[in-house]
Design an enzyme around this catalytic site. Structure first.
Site, PDB file in Angstrom:
ATOM      1  CE  LYS A  98      -4.446  -1.597   1.614  1.00  0.00           C
ATOM      2  NZ  LYS A  98      -4.229  -2.902   2.316  1.00  0.00           N
ATOM      3  CD  GLU A 120     -10.436   4.159   2.579  1.00  0.00           C
ATOM      4  OE1 GLU A 120     -10.523   5.395   2.397  1.00  0.00           O
ATOM      5  OE2 GLU A 120      -9.783   3.398   1.838  1.00  0.00           O
ATOM      6  CB  SER A 386      -0.376  -8.012  -0.945  1.00  0.00           C
ATOM      7  OG  SER A 386      -1.140  -8.850  -0.107  1.00  0.00           O
TER       8      SER A 386
END
Ligand SMILES: *Cc1c(COP(=O)(O)O)cnc(C)c1O
Length: 411
Positions: A98, A120, A386
């Site tokens: 991310k 969020e 990930s």
């Protein structure tokens, strides 16, 4: 697809209105549309500049530690038959993919003169990544998070606070990711001039699905080169878990033009196929609108987003990125699912056999790759790992124990 066709794809998909075929677009009130148009204009002009590109490149190398390696999981492969390779996004700074889009979004915010980042978070990974980016650039940061996730992902909450972010608990509805998005959007609308909304995946109104995909493309570009360098060929299969779909879009984007490479997006089947027990959007959803964009959507008869569940907080979203929705319809990507149980088994298997504790989100992709490897002994499988599992260990131990030591203790 030649190199040229590949460039053409990313230039023409989405179109100028943010449509990916019938999906995507922008279904939002006019005052928010104005802000989205500003961000879109800024993105097109700023992100293509030499200065922006070289600054982002330098950040990736020196701050994030990119490129992350591709690793051949030898023990697991020998056991299963097929060859499993892992793109190690768990080694990206903050422990997940991310940060790739957060640094891009925050850099854009800086160029636009914004003072505050709002977002969020589900598992807390996006919140940690954005709080990290905010600290790096000296920007304020406000993270909205469901109370259920706050309880489950406590280490990430503390991390955000240490990084200087304000964590806003969301106490309505199911108190998870969907409500956190609603709450963050509302906060952004109160002050859209000095703040900017930084969405956590390839979702939301245009330009976010495009922008986040573009910032995640680095994963696909790196891993295609790395895989070819290691093996002299392209992978037979590429596998990624799909929540909103950013890590999957990142790695898929490097291989869309290779017809011989099969692409698999893996969704959470949770505890079972009943509505409310899973978040398998592609399997059980139908086209609908959520959070300002059109996509496959898990919905009830009235068209309202259905309740969702997954053992992995980062995957429990009733929608999915519009580009994934398009790629499902075109058939280029196969979407399938694994259960919580298969996920937990893969979590322990990768930890024991390779010394890598995966995030529960990523363990979905690992579980699917293990099935593929068993069924296709001569094929190669590149998995986007990930994120790392540190954030999940307290929860896992509470629910499942540490397994081996339990067996040992019983004997
Ligand atoms: C958030 C998260 C995901 C799911 O998000 P996508 O946008 O679908 O990639 C997957 N893995 C990890 C480790 C995450 O933190």
């Amino acid at each position: 697809m030649s190199n040229q066709t590949r460039q053409d794809y990313f230039k023409s998909v989405p179109d100028a209105q943010g449509n990916f075929g019938q999906f995507g677009g922008s279904y939002i009130p006019p005052e928010l549309q104005q802000e989205m148009d500003r961000i879109t204009d800024a993105y097109y002009s700023i992100s293509k500049s030499h200065q922006f590109i070289s600054e982002l490149r330098s950040i990736r190398t020196h701050f994030q530690g990119r490129p992350t390696p591709v690793y051949f999981a030898r023990t697991l492969s020998d056991e299963l038959g097929g060859r499993i390779y892992l793109k190690r996004e768990d080694l990206n700074h903050t422990g997940a993919h991310k940060l790739n889009h957060c640094m891009g979004e925050a850099l854009l915010a800086k160029y636009m003169g914004k003072k505050k980042l709002i977002a969020e978070t589900g598992a807390g990974q996006h919140g940690v990544a954005l709080a990290t980016a905010a600290a790096y650039f000296g920007l304020e940061c406000e993270i909205h998070m469901g109370e259920v996730d706050i309880a489950k992902e406590h280490p990430n909450v503390v991390r955000m606070q240490i990084l200087g972010a304000k964590v806003v608990p969301v106490s309505f509805g199911l108190k998870t990711l969907k409500e956190a998005v609603d709450s963050a959007f509302a906060a952004y609308l109160e002050d859209p001039v000095t703040s900017i909304y930084c969405i956590g995946s390839v979702v939301g109104p245009h330009p976010f699905p495009m922008m986040v995909r573009d910032f995640q493309r680095v994963v696909g570009i790196e891993s295609r080169e790395q895989f070819f360098e290691m093996t002299g060929e392209n992978p037979d299969n590429v596998v990624a878990c799909v929540g909103g779909g950013s890590n999957a879009m990142g790695i898929f984007s490097g291989f869309l033009d290779l017809e011989e490479t099969r692409l698999y997006g893996v969704e959470p089947m949770g505890r079972g196929t009943t509505i409310g027990e899973h978040a398998a959007t592609m399997t059980y959803g139908r086209p609908g609108v959520i959070h300002g964009f059109k996509c496959y959507l898990l919905q009830d008869d009235a068209g309202e987003p259905a309740p969702v569940y997954s053992i992995a907080s980062g995957l429990d979203y009733p929608g999915v990125g519009p580009e994934h929705s398009m790629l499902k319809e075109s058939g280029r990507v196969t979407y399938d699912s694994v259960t919580d149980q298969e996920t937990v088994d893969a979590f322990f298997e990768l930890s024991r056999k390779e010394g890598i504790i995966p995030a529960l989100e990523s363990a979905h992709a690992v579980a699917y790759a293990m099935k593929l490897a068993k069924d296709n002994p001569r094929q190669s499988i590149l998995v986007n790992l990930s994120g790392r599992g540190d954030k999940d260990i307290d929860f896992i131990v509470e629910q499942y124990g540490t397994r081996a030591t339990f067996a040992d203790a019983v004997e």
